[in-house]
Scaffold this motif. Structure first.
Motif, short mmCIF file in Angstrom:
data_model
loop_
_atom_site.label_atom_id
_atom_site.label_comp_id
_atom_site.label_asym_id
_atom_site.label_seq_id
_atom_site.Cartn_x
_atom_site.Cartn_y
_atom_site.Cartn_z
N GLY A 182 90.08 38.70 14.58
CA GLY A 182 90.20 39.57 13.42
C GLY A 182 89.36 40.83 13.53
O GLY A 182 88.91 41.38 12.52
N MET A 183 89.15 41.29 14.75
CA MET A 183 88.33 42.49 14.98
C MET A 183 89.14 43.53 15.74
O MET A 183 90.10 43.22 16.45
CB MET A 183 87.08 42.15 15.81
CG MET A 183 86.16 41.14 15.21
SD MET A 183 84.76 40.85 16.31
CE MET A 183 84.01 39.43 15.49
N SER A 184 88.72 44.76 15.62
CA SER A 184 89.30 45.84 16.40
C SER A 184 88.62 45.88 17.76
O SER A 184 87.54 45.30 17.95
CB SER A 184 89.12 47.18 15.67
OG SER A 184 87.73 47.51 15.60
N PHE A 185 89.22 46.59 18.70
CA PHE A 185 88.62 46.71 20.03
C PHE A 185 87.25 47.39 19.98
O PHE A 185 86.31 46.94 20.66
CB PHE A 185 89.56 47.47 20.97
CG PHE A 185 90.76 46.66 21.39
CD1 PHE A 185 90.62 45.37 21.87
CD2 PHE A 185 92.04 47.19 21.30
CE1 PHE A 185 91.72 44.62 22.25
CE2 PHE A 185 93.15 46.46 21.68
CZ PHE A 185 92.99 45.17 22.16
N PRO A 186 87.07 48.46 19.20
CA PRO A 186 85.73 49.07 19.12
C PRO A 186 84.68 48.11 18.58
O PRO A 186 83.51 48.16 18.99
CB PRO A 186 85.94 50.26 18.18
CG PRO A 186 87.38 50.63 18.36
CD PRO A 186 88.07 49.31 18.52
N GLU A 187 85.08 47.22 17.65
CA GLU A 187 84.12 46.24 17.11
C GLU A 187 83.72 45.24 18.18
O GLU A 187 82.53 44.89 18.32
CB GLU A 187 84.74 45.52 15.91
CG GLU A 187 84.86 46.39 14.66
CD GLU A 187 85.57 45.68 13.53
OE1 GLU A 187 85.22 45.91 12.37
OE2 GLU A 187 86.50 44.89 13.82
N ILE A 188 84.70 44.77 18.95
CA ILE A 188 84.40 43.83 20.04
C ILE A 188 83.55 44.52 21.10
O ILE A 188 82.55 43.97 21.58
CB ILE A 188 85.70 43.29 20.66
CG1 ILE A 188 86.42 42.39 19.65
CG2 ILE A 188 85.40 42.52 21.94
CD1 ILE A 188 87.75 41.86 20.13
N GLY A 189 83.95 45.75 21.47
CA GLY A 189 83.19 46.50 22.48
C GLY A 189 81.76 46.77 22.03
O GLY A 189 80.83 46.71 22.84
N GLY A 190 81.58 47.04 20.75
CA GLY A 190 80.24 47.28 20.22
C GLY A 190 79.39 46.03 20.27
O GLY A 190 78.19 46.09 20.58
N GLY A 191 79.99 44.88 19.96
CA GLY A 191 79.26 43.61 20.04
C GLY A 191 78.86 43.29 21.47
O GLY A 191 77.75 42.81 21.73
N ILE A 192 79.79 43.56 22.40
CA ILE A 192 79.48 43.35 23.82
C ILE A 192 78.33 44.26 24.25
O ILE A 192 77.42 43.83 24.98
CB ILE A 192 80.73 43.61 24.68
CG1 ILE A 192 81.78 42.53 24.43
CG2 ILE A 192 80.37 43.67 26.16
CD1 ILE A 192 83.12 42.79 25.07
N ALA A 193 78.36 45.51 23.80
CA ALA A 193 77.30 46.46 24.15
C ALA A 193 75.94 45.96 23.66
O ALA A 193 74.94 46.00 24.39
CB ALA A 193 77.61 47.83 23.55
N THR A 194 75.88 45.46 22.42
CA THR A 194 74.64 44.94 21.88
C THR A 194 74.15 43.73 22.68
O THR A 194 72.96 43.61 22.99
CB THR A 194 74.81 44.53 20.40
OG1 THR A 194 75.29 45.64 19.65
CG2 THR A 194 73.49 44.06 19.82
N GLY A 195 75.10 42.84 23.03
CA GLY A 195 74.74 41.67 23.83
C GLY A 195 74.17 42.04 25.19
O GLY A 195 73.19 41.45 25.66
#
Length: 429
Positions: free
Chosen positions: A94-107
């Motif tokens: 239920g997320m957009s690609f930028p949201e997933i990419g942002g979470g990956i960046a933080t991780g």
């Protein structure tokens, strides 16, 4: 005794061979990630330029001040698989690609900071207590199978209608046979440069035998910060990325131990500390340019055993040439005309040697009908999972799927559990 010098001409060819090897291992990663995040061709080209420069710098720094071995530093296959898996699950999350990419960046940023802390505080021996010699053996076997499967599939040319293109596919197998024969029956010089000869001759032959699309060498692309998404607080994505990066640290241990055996020496704590420090720095910087966590490639061992050139200078020059590919877009575009099937065919042969490294890592172990389980269970379970469709694991919790559906990660984790829960040395016949 390892030879320490090469003539100018041999150094030149050896450097080009390293360039092609590094390029072939890196070029597909930014493209696949860009496509997964639905980026524009211009954005993908920018990430690819960044990856060339970043990879060249990473290799040279590890060679100069890190572990100081000629081991390619590149995008981690573990994190690559996780990122692609998370993207494919975007709709379920239920997320957009930028949201997933942002979470990956933080991780990645947190994992980078944690790895740097491990190095500065000399806590990396804790990793070695978890990544035991048997776990490293399992790691090498699973890495061999994972890479061989990837490159075997890459050798197959599949048309848009899903049918195998037999001429190009048979041509790929022909290259495999050609490069293998150079290694087996060729003299020392030919054998040492079998990878380079296979790529160049295969590339030229492909150009004359099959039609290729023209590539515009004049196109340019500008580099943007956080192209996959700005860092955010998507906790599930952050945790799964962070755990993946911790598992990724096994790359460093396995690579340094394996290559040190080629040089008949024991790596020092300083080498481990410096390498982990750089790995942490790379993980923290990579997401800024849309890249994933980097790690030493244990698969470089197969390349070194295939070429028999253990001198570090060509490796460093090859890293410098990678930087030029990113700085000068036309050079990167030119090398991008290398057919994927040709590159995969040559790498397939190079990584066959990695299977020998895996077998050598078992020296000193005596297996019985009972103790064989410590090797067979994690390796065979991992390989079985590799052959399954990731959609079969859709019934598992969404954030566990990237770990469970990854045969490499599952096998290594299973090996760690078996080593910690069972006292194998006390088990009899």
């Amino acid at each position: 005794m390892v030879k320490t010098t090469l003539g100018i001409s041999l150094t030149t060819f050896a450097s080009l061979q390293w360039l092609f090897f590094i390029f072939a291992n890196v070029v597909v990663v930014p493209i696949s990630i860009g496509v997964a995040f639905d980026l524009s061709p211009t954005e993908i080209a920018a990430i690819q330029r960044s990856s060339f420069i970043f990879t060249g710098v990473a290799c040279m720094l590890q060679g100069f001040i890190g572990h100081r071995y000629p081991i390619m530093e590149g995008p981690s296959g573990v994190i690559w698989g996780l990122v692609l898996n998370l993207c494919s699950s975007a709709s379920s999350l239920g997320m957009s690609f930028p949201e997933i990419g942002g979470g990956i960046a933080t991780g990645l940023l947190l994992a980078g900071a944690f790895t740097i802390l491990l190095s500065i505080c000399n806590l990396f021996p804790l990793i070695h207590k978890v990544i035991t010699p048997m776990v490293m053996s399992v790691y090498l076997f699973l890495l061999t199978f994972q890479l061989i499967i990837i490159f075997f599939r890459g050798m197959l040319k599949i048309n848009e209608d899903g049918i195998l293109d037999l001429p190009i596919t048979f041509y790929s197998f022909g290259i495999v046979i050609f490069v293998s024969l150079l290694n087996i029956v060729g003299n020392k010089i030919i054998g040492n440069f079998s990878i380079l000869l296979g790529i160049v001759i295969g590339w030229i032959g492909y150009f004359f035998l099959f039609s290729t699309e023209a590539i515009d060498l004049s196109k340019t692309s500008s580099i943007h910060l956080f192209p996959l998404g700005q860092p955010n607080l998507e906790l599930g994505i952050i945790v799964i990325t962070f755990l993946g990066c911790l598992i990724n640290l096994s790359n460093t241990s396995a690579s340094i131990v394996a290559i040190s055996k080629l040089y008949h020496e024991k790596p020092t704590n300083r080498q481990y500390k410096s390498s982990y420090l750089l790995t942490g720095i790379y993980a923290a910087i990579a997401p800024v340019f849309g890249l994933i966590s980097y790690a030493p490639f244990a698969s470089s061992i197969g390349f070194l055993e295939s070429t028999k050139i253990l001198i570090k200078k060509p490796f460093l020059i090859g890293g410098g040439l990678m930087i030029l590919l990113g700085i000068i877009p036309a050079l990167g575009s030119l090398l991008a005309t290398l057919p994927i099937t040709v590159g995969n065919a040559v790498l397939f042969v190079a990584y066959i040697q990695l299977f020998g490294t895996s077998l050598k890592s078992l020296n000193g172990y005596n297996f019985t009908s009972k103790t064989i389980f410590r090797l067979a269970i994690p390796v065979l379970v991992g390989v079985c999972i590799m052959t399954l469709d990731s959609e079969l694991f859709s019934s598992f919790p969404i954030y566990l799927q990237p770990l469970i559906a990854n045969g490499f990660i599952s096998g290594v984790l299973l090996s760690i559990m078996l080593e910690k829960l069972i006292h194998w040395e006390k088990i009899g016949d």
